[in-house]
Design a protein around this motif. Structure first.
Motif, PDB file in Angstrom:
ATOM      1  N   THR A 186       0.769  -1.154   0.083  1.00 52.54           N
ATOM      2  CA  THR A 186      -0.050   0.031   0.059  1.00 52.54           C
ATOM      3  C   THR A 186       0.897   1.406   0.149  1.00 52.54           C
ATOM      4  OG1 THR A 186      -0.199   0.075   2.447  1.00 52.54           O
ATOM      5  CG2 THR A 186      -2.002  -1.045   1.113  1.00 52.54           C
ATOM      6  N   TYR A 187       0.347   2.331  -0.665  1.00 55.66           N
ATOM      7  CA  TYR A 187       1.151   3.598  -0.567  1.00 55.66           C
ATOM      8  C   TYR A 187       0.012   4.681   0.098  1.00 55.66           C
ATOM      9  CZ  TYR A 187       4.466   2.378  -4.269  1.00 55.66           C
ATOM     10  OH  TYR A 187       5.374   1.722  -4.790  1.00 55.66           O
ATOM     11  N   GLY A 188       0.443   5.480   0.666  1.00 56.06           N
ATOM     12  CA  GLY A 188      -0.319   6.491   1.450  1.00 56.06           C
ATOM     13  C   GLY A 188      -0.379   7.931   0.529  1.00 56.06           C
ATOM     14  N   LEU A 189      -1.458   8.651   0.429  1.00 58.84           N
ATOM     15  CA  LEU A 189      -1.444   9.810  -0.097  1.00 58.84           C
ATOM     16  C   LEU A 189      -2.045  10.918   0.679  1.00 58.84           C
ATOM     17  CD1 LEU A 189      -1.265  11.703  -2.519  1.00 58.84           C
ATOM     18  CD2 LEU A 189      -3.519  11.026  -3.463  1.00 58.84           C
ATOM     19  N   VAL A 190      -1.438  12.114   1.102  1.00 64.68           N
ATOM     20  CA  VAL A 190      -2.094  13.110   2.031  1.00 64.68           C
ATOM     21  C   VAL A 190      -2.176  14.300   1.324  1.00 64.68           C
ATOM     22  CG1 VAL A 190      -1.700  14.388   4.246  1.00 64.68           C
ATOM     23  CG2 VAL A 190      -0.947  12.152   4.101  1.00 64.68           C
ATOM     24  N   VAL A 191      -2.956  14.906   1.043  1.00 60.38           N
ATOM     25  CA  VAL A 191      -3.295  16.103   0.304  1.00 60.38           C
ATOM     26  C   VAL A 191      -4.228  17.221   1.132  1.00 60.38           C
ATOM     27  CG1 VAL A 191      -3.427  14.905  -1.859  1.00 60.38           C
ATOM     28  CG2 VAL A 191      -5.521  15.202  -0.650  1.00 60.38           C
ATOM     29  N   PRO A 192      -4.231  18.420   0.775  1.00 56.28           N
ATOM     30  CA  PRO A 192      -4.745  19.576   1.554  1.00 56.28           C
ATOM     31  C   PRO A 192      -6.192  19.521   1.394  1.00 56.28           C
ATOM     32  CG  PRO A 192      -2.977  20.339   0.319  1.00 56.28           C
ATOM     33  CD  PRO A 192      -3.240  18.845  -0.213  1.00 56.28           C
ATOM     34  N   ASN A 193      -6.943  19.042   0.172  1.00 54.60           N
ATOM     35  CA  ASN A 193      -8.137  19.265  -0.156  1.00 54.60           C
ATOM     36  C   ASN A 193      -8.561  18.460  -1.342  1.00 54.60           C
ATOM     37  OD1 ASN A 193     -11.120  19.687  -0.285  1.00 54.60           O
ATOM     38  ND2 ASN A 193     -10.709  21.497   1.066  1.00 54.60           N
ATOM     39  N   ILE A 194      -9.059  17.302  -1.239  1.00 55.42           N
ATOM     40  CA  ILE A 194      -9.531  16.398  -2.460  1.00 55.42           C
ATOM     41  C   ILE A 194     -10.618  17.108  -3.248  1.00 55.42           C
ATOM     42  CG2 ILE A 194     -11.273  15.091  -1.377  1.00 55.42           C
ATOM     43  CD1 ILE A 194      -8.280  14.252  -3.980  1.00 55.42           C
ATOM     44  N   GLY A 195     -11.271  18.087  -2.792  1.00 53.67           N
ATOM     45  CA  GLY A 195     -12.237  18.919  -3.383  1.00 53.67           C
ATOM     46  C   GLY A 195     -11.579  19.890  -4.451  1.00 53.67           C
ATOM     47  N   ASN A 196     -10.284  20.093  -4.353  1.00 50.65           N
ATOM     48  CA  ASN A 196      -9.609  20.928  -5.398  1.00 50.65           C
ATOM     49  C   ASN A 196      -9.601  20.089  -6.691  1.00 50.65           C
ATOM     50  OD1 ASN A 196      -6.962  21.720  -6.984  1.00 50.65           O
ATOM     51  ND2 ASN A 196      -7.196  23.272  -5.205  1.00 50.65           N
ATOM     52  N   ALA A 197      -9.894  20.473  -7.744  1.00 48.78           N
ATOM     53  CA  ALA A 197      -9.971  19.757  -8.926  1.00 48.78           C
ATOM     54  C   ALA A 197      -8.605  19.070  -9.370  1.00 48.78           C
ATOM     55  CB  ALA A 197     -10.705  20.569 -10.099  1.00 48.78           C
ATOM     56  N   ILE A 228      -5.877  18.693  -7.490  1.00 48.92           N
ATOM     57  CA  ILE A 228      -5.371  17.789  -6.465  1.00 48.92           C
ATOM     58  C   ILE A 228      -6.171  16.461  -7.078  1.00 48.92           C
ATOM     59  CG2 ILE A 228      -5.481  16.939  -4.252  1.00 48.92           C
ATOM     60  CD1 ILE A 228      -4.769  19.852  -3.567  1.00 48.92           C
ATOM     61  N   ALA A 229      -7.348  16.421  -7.225  1.00 49.36           N
ATOM     62  CA  ALA A 229      -8.265  15.198  -7.457  1.00 49.36           C
ATOM     63  C   ALA A 229      -7.653  14.490  -8.815  1.00 49.36           C
ATOM     64  CB  ALA A 229      -9.812  15.633  -7.575  1.00 49.36           C
ATOM     65  N   SER A 230      -7.312  15.389  -9.857  1.00 47.45           N
ATOM     66  CA  SER A 230      -6.867  14.689 -11.127  1.00 47.45           C
ATOM     67  C   SER A 230      -5.356  13.929 -10.801  1.00 47.45           C
ATOM     68  CB  SER A 230      -6.769  15.682 -12.203  1.00 47.45           C
ATOM     69  OG  SER A 230      -5.950  16.939 -11.758  1.00 47.45           O
ATOM     70  N   LEU A 231      -4.438  14.617 -10.062  1.00 39.06           N
ATOM     71  CA  LEU A 231      -3.533  14.178  -9.435  1.00 39.06           C
ATOM     72  C   LEU A 231      -3.615  12.822  -8.759  1.00 39.06           C
ATOM     73  CD1 LEU A 231      -0.313  14.257  -9.670  1.00 39.06           C
ATOM     74  CD2 LEU A 231      -0.561  15.805  -7.871  1.00 39.06           C
ATOM     75  N   ALA A 232      -4.523  12.900  -7.754  1.00 38.21           N
ATOM     76  CA  ALA A 232      -4.678  11.758  -7.160  1.00 38.21           C
ATOM     77  C   ALA A 232      -5.264  10.562  -8.056  1.00 38.21           C
ATOM     78  CB  ALA A 232      -5.963  12.091  -5.960  1.00 38.21           C
ATOM     79  N   HIS A 233      -6.113  11.066  -8.736  1.00 32.17           N
ATOM     80  CA  HIS A 233      -6.727   9.948  -9.771  1.00 32.17           C
ATOM     81  C   HIS A 233      -5.428   9.353 -10.546  1.00 32.17           C
ATOM     82  CE1 HIS A 233      -9.093   7.886 -12.681  1.00 32.17           C
ATOM     83  NE2 HIS A 233      -8.399   8.387 -13.589  1.00 32.17           N
ATOM     84  N   GLU A 234      -4.705   9.924 -10.938  1.00 31.42           N
ATOM     85  CA  GLU A 234      -3.437   9.330 -11.806  1.00 31.42           C
ATOM     86  C   GLU A 234      -2.465   8.667 -10.776  1.00 31.42           C
ATOM     87  OE1 GLU A 234      -2.979   9.154 -14.923  1.00 31.42           O
ATOM     88  OE2 GLU A 234      -4.643  10.499 -15.562  1.00 31.42           O
ATOM     89  N   LEU A 235      -2.452   9.263  -9.559  1.00 28.29           N
ATOM     90  CA  LEU A 235      -1.450   8.259  -8.761  1.00 28.29           C
ATOM     91  C   LEU A 235      -2.199   6.760  -8.487  1.00 28.29           C
ATOM     92  CD1 LEU A 235      -0.342  11.079  -6.446  1.00 28.29           C
ATOM     93  CD2 LEU A 235       1.119   9.745  -7.730  1.00 28.29           C
ATOM     94  N   GLN A 236      -3.461   6.958  -8.267  1.00 29.49           N
ATOM     95  CA  GLN A 236      -4.123   5.758  -8.036  1.00 29.49           C
ATOM     96  C   GLN A 236      -4.207   4.754  -8.918  1.00 29.49           C
ATOM     97  OE1 GLN A 236      -5.652   4.499  -5.577  1.00 29.49           O
ATOM     98  NE2 GLN A 236      -7.837   3.333  -6.151  1.00 29.49           N
ATOM     99  N   GLN A 237      -3.989   5.162 -10.285  1.00 25.70           N
ATOM    100  CA  GLN A 237      -4.129   4.235 -11.520  1.00 25.70           C
ATOM    101  C   GLN A 237      -2.692   3.728 -11.674  1.00 25.70           C
ATOM    102  OE1 GLN A 237      -6.920   3.697 -12.903  1.00 25.70           O
ATOM    103  NE2 GLN A 237      -7.654   4.997 -11.293  1.00 25.70           N
ATOM    104  N   GLN A 238      -1.665   4.607 -11.641  1.00 26.20           N
ATOM    105  CA  GLN A 238      -0.131   4.245 -11.448  1.00 26.20           C
ATOM    106  C   GLN A 238      -0.280   3.144 -10.366  1.00 26.20           C
ATOM    107  OE1 GLN A 238       1.989   4.722 -13.874  1.00 26.20           O
ATOM    108  NE2 GLN A 238       0.975   6.438 -14.895  1.00 26.20           N
ATOM    109  N   ALA A 239      -0.341   3.424  -9.252  1.00 29.59           N
ATOM    110  CA  ALA A 239      -0.295   2.384  -7.949  1.00 29.59           C
ATOM    111  C   ALA A 239      -1.122   1.111  -8.652  1.00 29.59           C
ATOM    112  CB  ALA A 239      -1.019   2.951  -6.769  1.00 29.59           C
ATOM    113  N   LEU A 240      -2.189   1.002  -8.865  1.00 34.62           N
ATOM    114  CA  LEU A 240      -2.770  -0.117  -9.357  1.00 34.62           C
ATOM    115  C   LEU A 240      -2.018  -1.012 -10.415  1.00 34.62           C
ATOM    116  CD1 LEU A 240      -6.653   0.896  -9.283  1.00 34.62           C
ATOM    117  CD2 LEU A 240      -5.599  -0.679  -7.717  1.00 34.62           C
TER     118      LEU A 240
END
Length: 338
Positions: A69-80, A82-94
């Protein structure tokens, strides 16, 4: 009538179903350490399927030394962005057979520290991190020995893994594009004054004004949260002033959307009456009306690099800086008939 009690299927249940020992089931599940005859392996796998057995991830982590597992800590996922970056990190991790655990700090430093400690307590294999105000808890991470990558600029003296875009230069470039239209009355809607990234974007705006010989007007600098409502409220303050700018640099996409809503309620059209550019655009920028002229960060490339950094981590510090892209939309006025 009592409800039936369902118990969790164990390796002992699988062993009984397959007619083998629990140890053999463990060798199949963990792919070792001892070999298992092909016929026996197939029998165990069939028993796992019939019983619905799911390996205990905690036990496997203790045995293998990795939680995958990896962890991802962000200021606010409501920021579009940050959400797009989190999505790409999730896809790359999977794609690398890893699971991503998300921690949303809700713009709170206290919650940010709590999330970091919780993720470290779960023995994540690595951490991706954007601090609320660019004053990250580096000491906590370094003391844990857990590999981590910062996803924005931090003090170079900290000697940590960083991926980033030069936000000051990107802000200068997009403001310079706005000024190339000949505007002399140019304001800025930026983030909270105490945020380091807000300071970077404000400095980039100032750099562009200075290079074009345009006077800076302090009354046209509006600090506000990085949200749609923040942009809306800042635009309302702007409209209540004795004068208002003819053009604006808005420091993120959400603020720009809120700003356009506020001015449109007063019959002010973008870009006809107020030209606008923004920072940290996402795919949504092209679908706004008007479409936004914005700076885009190479999110997919950044995510891929961040994953590789953690995968290859050996305790050294690495800086990867990425080029930004200026994406021309309708909001700056380029596409108006002249």
């Amino acid at each position: 009538m009592k409800k039936p009690i369902h118990h969790r299927t164990t390796r002992a249940d699988v062993a009984k179903e397959a007619g083998t020992s629990v140890a053999v089931v463990s060798y199949v599940v963990n792919n070792g350490p001892r070999p298992v005859a092909p016929a026996t392996r197939e029998r165990v796998l069939a028993a796992i399927k019939r019983t619905g057995y799911r390996p205990n991830s905690v036990a496997r982590a203790l045995a293998s030394g990795t939680t995958k597992t990896y962890g991802l800590v962000v200021p606010n996922i409501g920021n579009a962005f940050i959400a797009s970056l989190a999505h790409e990190l999730q896809q790359q991790a999977l794609a690398n057979d890893m699971v991503m655990l998300l921690g949303d700090a809700g713009d709170s430093r206290k919650r940010e520290l709590q999330l970091i400690n919780n993720l470290l307590g779960q023995q994540v294999n690595g951490l991706f991190y954007i601090s609320v105000d660019r004053h990250p808890y580096i000491d906590v991470l370094q003391a844990s020995g857990t590999p981590f990558v910062m996803l924005d600029r931090v003090d170079p003296a900290l000697k940590v893994n960083v991926i980033r875009v030069d936000e000051r230069e990107a802000s200068r470039q997009v403001t310079a594009h706005l000024l190339s239209h000949g505007y002399q009355e140019v304001g800025i809607i930026c983030g909270p004054a105490e945020r380091l990234n807000s300071q970077d974007r404000l400095c980039g705006w100032r750099d562009a004004l200075l290079a074009h010989g345009v006077e800076e007007r302090p009354e046209w600098i509006f600090h506000t949260p990085y949200t749609r409502d923040g942009g809306y409220q800042a635009a309302q303050r702007m409209l209540q002033g004795a004068t208002r700018p003819r053009a604006l640099f808005v420091s993120n996409e959400a603020q720009a959307v809120g700003c356009i809503r506020a001015v449109s309620e007063q019959g002010i059209r973008v870009p006809h009456d107020l030209s606008l550019v923004c920072f940290n655009g996402t795919d949504q920028s092209a679908y706004h009306v008007p479409s936004l002229t914005t700076v885009r960060q190479p999110v997919r490339e950044m995510a891929s690099t961040a994953i590789r950094m953690l995968t290859a981590w050996k305790g050294e510090d690495t800086l990867s800086e990425f080029s930004h892209q200026l994406e021309i939309g309708e909001s700056c006025g380029c596409k108006l008939a002249r």
